[in-house]
Design a protein around this motif. Structure first.
Motif, short mmCIF file in Angstrom:
data_model
loop_
_atom_site.label_atom_id
_atom_site.label_comp_id
_atom_site.label_asym_id
_atom_site.label_seq_id
_atom_site.Cartn_x
_atom_site.Cartn_y
_atom_site.Cartn_z
N LYS A 257 13.37 10.13 -47.07
CA LYS A 257 12.37 10.07 -46.00
C LYS A 257 12.81 9.14 -44.88
O LYS A 257 12.66 9.46 -43.69
N SER A 258 13.34 7.97 -45.24
CA SER A 258 13.77 7.02 -44.21
C SER A 258 14.98 7.55 -43.44
O SER A 258 15.10 7.34 -42.23
N LEU A 259 15.87 8.27 -44.13
CA LEU A 259 17.02 8.86 -43.44
C LEU A 259 16.55 9.95 -42.48
O LEU A 259 17.03 10.04 -41.35
N ASP A 260 15.63 10.78 -42.92
CA ASP A 260 15.08 11.83 -42.07
C ASP A 260 14.42 11.23 -40.83
O ASP A 260 14.60 11.70 -39.70
N LYS A 261 13.69 10.14 -41.03
CA LYS A 261 13.02 9.46 -39.91
C LYS A 261 14.03 8.89 -38.93
O LYS A 261 13.86 9.00 -37.70
N LYS A 262 15.11 8.28 -39.45
CA LYS A 262 16.12 7.68 -38.59
C LYS A 262 16.83 8.74 -37.76
O LYS A 262 17.07 8.55 -36.55
N ILE A 263 17.16 9.86 -38.37
CA ILE A 263 17.85 10.93 -37.64
C ILE A 263 16.97 11.45 -36.52
O ILE A 263 17.43 11.69 -35.40
N TYR A 267 17.53 11.38 -32.39
CA TYR A 267 17.40 12.62 -31.61
C TYR A 267 16.42 12.44 -30.46
O TYR A 267 16.70 12.83 -29.31
N GLU A 268 15.29 11.80 -30.72
CA GLU A 268 14.27 11.61 -29.69
C GLU A 268 14.73 10.61 -28.64
O GLU A 268 14.46 10.79 -27.44
N THR A 269 15.44 9.57 -29.08
CA THR A 269 15.91 8.57 -28.12
C THR A 269 16.95 9.17 -27.18
O THR A 269 16.91 8.94 -25.96
N TYR A 270 17.89 9.92 -27.72
CA TYR A 270 18.95 10.50 -26.89
C TYR A 270 18.39 11.52 -25.90
O TYR A 270 18.81 11.57 -24.74
N ASN A 271 17.46 12.33 -26.34
CA ASN A 271 16.91 13.38 -25.50
C ASN A 271 15.67 12.95 -24.72
O ASN A 271 14.99 13.78 -24.12
N HIS A 272 15.37 11.63 -24.78
CA HIS A 272 14.25 11.05 -24.01
C HIS A 272 12.93 11.75 -24.34
O HIS A 272 12.14 12.10 -23.46
N ILE A 273 12.70 11.95 -25.62
CA ILE A 273 11.44 12.54 -26.08
C ILE A 273 10.49 11.41 -26.43
O ILE A 273 10.74 10.62 -27.34
N THR A 274 9.40 11.28 -25.69
CA THR A 274 8.43 10.23 -25.90
C THR A 274 7.26 10.75 -26.71
O THR A 274 7.12 11.96 -26.94
N SER A 275 6.40 9.84 -27.13
CA SER A 275 5.23 10.23 -27.93
C SER A 275 4.28 11.10 -27.14
O SER A 275 3.54 11.90 -27.70
N LYS A 304 22.66 20.84 -20.42
CA LYS A 304 23.93 20.89 -21.14
C LYS A 304 24.12 19.64 -22.00
O LYS A 304 24.74 19.70 -23.05
N TYR A 305 23.59 18.53 -21.56
CA TYR A 305 23.77 17.28 -22.28
C TYR A 305 22.69 17.03 -23.33
O TYR A 305 22.73 16.02 -24.02
N GLN A 306 21.71 17.93 -23.44
CA GLN A 306 20.73 17.82 -24.50
C GLN A 306 21.38 18.22 -25.82
O GLN A 306 22.15 19.18 -25.89
N LYS A 307 21.06 17.49 -26.90
CA LYS A 307 21.65 17.77 -28.20
C LYS A 307 20.56 18.09 -29.20
O LYS A 307 19.53 17.42 -29.23
N PRO A 308 20.76 19.11 -30.04
CA PRO A 308 19.74 19.47 -31.04
C PRO A 308 19.70 18.47 -32.18
O PRO A 308 20.62 17.66 -32.37
N LEU A 309 18.63 18.56 -32.96
CA LEU A 309 18.46 17.66 -34.09
C LEU A 309 19.58 17.85 -35.11
O LEU A 309 20.04 16.88 -35.74
N ALA A 310 20.05 19.08 -35.29
CA ALA A 310 21.13 19.34 -36.24
C ALA A 310 22.40 18.58 -35.89
O ALA A 310 23.18 18.20 -36.77
N HIS A 311 22.63 18.36 -34.58
CA HIS A 311 23.81 17.62 -34.15
C HIS A 311 23.77 16.19 -34.68
O HIS A 311 24.78 15.67 -35.17
N PHE A 312 22.62 15.54 -34.60
CA PHE A 312 22.49 14.15 -35.06
C PHE A 312 22.55 14.08 -36.58
O PHE A 312 23.11 13.14 -37.15
N ALA A 313 21.95 15.08 -37.26
CA ALA A 313 22.04 15.11 -38.71
C ALA A 313 23.49 15.25 -39.16
O ALA A 313 23.92 14.61 -40.13
N ASN A 314 24.27 16.04 -38.44
CA ASN A 314 25.68 16.21 -38.76
C ASN A 314 26.47 14.93 -38.50
O ASN A 314 27.42 14.61 -39.23
N ASP A 315 26.08 14.17 -37.47
CA ASP A 315 26.73 12.88 -37.20
C ASP A 315 26.52 11.91 -38.36
O ASP A 315 27.46 11.23 -38.80
N PHE A 316 25.29 11.84 -38.86
CA PHE A 316 25.02 10.95 -39.99
C PHE A 316 25.74 11.44 -41.25
O PHE A 316 26.22 10.63 -42.04
N ARG A 317 25.79 12.75 -41.42
CA ARG A 317 26.52 13.29 -42.57
C ARG A 317 28.00 12.90 -42.49
O ARG A 317 28.63 12.57 -43.49
#
Length: 536
Positions: A257-263, A267-275, A304-317
């Motif tokens: 759960k904590s890993l999922d939250k961190k990923i 993702y939200e920080t990089y893509n500037h997704i706010t609450s 073009k510079y937006q990255k999907p959530l799968a990209h960040f999950a793959n980085d942590f992997r």
């Protein structure tokens, strides 16, 4: 006492002047020349009394003396007067000056005395010092809200021992040419380090309260994380461990759960997704597709510079894969299996985040989820053993339920004092019942199969409190089976291997139990082997 001649004094002055002019310093150079010359003269005359040096040897030391003097003065000018600066082994050692206080008999705790000796460093441009000098900080408290060195081409030796960092730290450099150390330190805010370590990088026994980012770092030699406590998931994506890795006693205090939250946070920080716009993200994506044809080229570049959530999950992997590979290279298979677990966690998040899943993705996602619940990817022996007990316990309960239920349908109401008779009654009537009620028996067999598998599924998806209840009941049932007939535990010797009629419900239950028992037993043995200190 032998005094210097005017020619010798002039030679010292000229030599010092040349060395000072060659150094890049913000100090008054004329003043530095005067003070360094006097220091050289004083050292030479003191050593001449005991014939410890010659004049030529002293001239050869002027470069080192000048460097030490100016370095000490610059560090003192930036940090303040409350620090003691010693130059030893080509390193400037910085520590608080001891506080002279009246003796207090009530204050004898070593921890209190240590806290007294720690001295704060307020906001200042430390990057100037990091660029120019090899530094060792001891017992310092960095109170800078945001310590950012920007980019340093070549970082000198940099060490921190028993220091506290209250603010965010960002160290970015091309290469650290000497050793890098952060030992017994506490980091309360995020730490980011990007660069190449040419020598050993040591972080032993440090505590990271917030996030840690070592992405794209290169460790040429030993990377020592012995006893490190990560309170949040560290990011080592695209990090390279070319030397050895020490991760013994590293407290990676996180789960799925904590890993999922961190990923998702990354993702939200990089893509500037706010609450505020997170709830409207699905609508924005759909609306964005509609308007994309009207966007300008600049807007297209933004997308073009937006990255999907799968990209960040793959980085942590990739981070955990790097740890795993380095540990396997050092033959540390136990710790490597732990990082393999985190790698699979990241893979599950990556599969879950895909919008258009293939059949293979769905099967992989289900398989990862199942092994996570069954044995935490072969890393938790106790969890795997509990799963095995549940398989046996559920089989025992359902076997008893089938026998008692059948006898009850025949009109016999079993009582606890005559419970041993229920199987005899079942065996005496089951064959004739199957011949006269074949379709009903087939329906019961399918119901037994579904109920057994459903029971295992409920156990896997249930909350911890309910799972504990299942485990306790299973242990009681297994103990009961051991007391009554231990051969039931081994499917090949169980009651369903007797000469029974086709479609016998006990045979059906025994068949599915055999398959599940064998699979879970194999998983349990594999978990034991992966967590064994005995090499395969």
């Amino acid at each position: 006492m032998k005094h210097l001649t005017k020619e010798q004094e002039q030679e010292i002055w000229d030599k010092v002047s040349k060395e000072v002019e060659n150094l890049d310093t913000f100090l008054d150079k004329s003043k530095c020349i005067y003070e360094v010359s006097n220091k050289v003269k004083s050292i030479y005359q003191g050593m001449m009394q005991f014939s410890l040096t010659t004049f030529n040897e002293m001239l050869a030391r002027i470069k080192e003396i000048t460097y030490e003097f100016i370095g000490t003065k610059e560090i003192q000018a930036i940090l303040g007067e409350y620090f003691s600066i010693q130059y030893h082994s080509n390193t400037f050692c910085i520590m608080p000056k001891p506080k002279i206080q009246p003796y207090d008999e009530n204050q004898q705790d070593s921890k209190d005395l240590q806290e007294q000796d720690m001295c704060p460093i307020s906001c200042c441009d430390l990057s100037i010092l990091f660029r120019k000098y090899p530094l060792l900080f001891m017992n310092c408290v960095f109170q800078c809200e945001n310590l950012n060195t920007h980019f340093i081409e070549n970082l000198k030796k940099l060490c921190f021992i028993q220091c506290e960092f209250k603010g965010k730290i960002t160290l970015s450099f091309r290469e650290c040419l000497d050793s890098f150390q952060m030992s017994y330190c506490t980091f309360e805010k995020p730490l980011t380090i990007h660069g190449k370590f040419k020598e050993n990088a040591i972080f032993n026994n440090s505590t990271f309260q917030d996030s840690v980012d070592f992405s794209q770092c290169e460790f040429e030699k030993t990377a020592n994380f012995y006893g490190v406590k990560f309170k949040k998931v560290p990011n080592f994506s695209q990090a390279q461990f070319k030397g050895s890795l020490n991760a013994v006693n590293t407290n990676l205090n996180f789960d799925f759960k904590s890993l999922d939250k961190k990923i998702r946070e990354e993702y939200e920080t990089y893509n500037h997704i706010t609450s505020e716009n997170k709830e409207n993200l699905g609508y924005i994506k759909r609306f964005f597709k509609y308007l994309i044809s009207f966007f300008t080229k600049a807007s297209k570049d933004t997308e073009k510079y937006q990255k999907p959530l799968a990209h960040f999950a793959n980085d942590f992997r990739d981070s955990f894969r790097g740890f795993k590979s380095a540990l396997i290279k050092d033959n540390n298979l136990l710790d490597a299996s732990n990082f393999h677990k985190y790698e699979l966690y990241s893979k599950e998040v990556e599969l879950d985040s895909k919008e258009n899943k293939t059949l293979r993705d769905k099967v992989d996602k289900l398989q990862l989820w199942f092994y996570y619940k069954l044995c935490d990817h072969h890393t938790d022996i106790l969890q795997s053993f509990h799963s095995l007990m549940l398989v046996i316990g559920l089989f025992g309960l359902m076997g008893l339920g089938v026998i008692v239920g059948f006898d009850y349908c025949l009109g016999y109401k079993p009582i606890l004092s005559h419970l041993y008779m229920v199987k005899e009654i079942y065996d005496a009537h089951i064959q004739s019942f199957i011949k006269t009620h074949t379709l009903y028996t087939i329906a019961c067999d399918f119901l037994i199969l579904a109920f057994y598998l459903l029971g295992i599924l409920v156990y896997l998806i249930s909350v911890k409190s309910l799972r504990r209840l299942f485990i306790v009941v299973s242990y009681v049932v297994v103990i009961g089976i051991l007391l009554v007939s231990p051969k039931i535990l081994i499917p090949a010797m169980g009651i369903f291997t007797d000469k029974r009629a086709l479609l016998d419900p006990l045979s059906t239950l025994g068949g599915i139990y055999t398959i599940v028992f064998g699979f879970v037993l194999f998983s349990f043995i594999k978990t034991i082997r992966k967590n064994s200190i005995v090499p395969n």
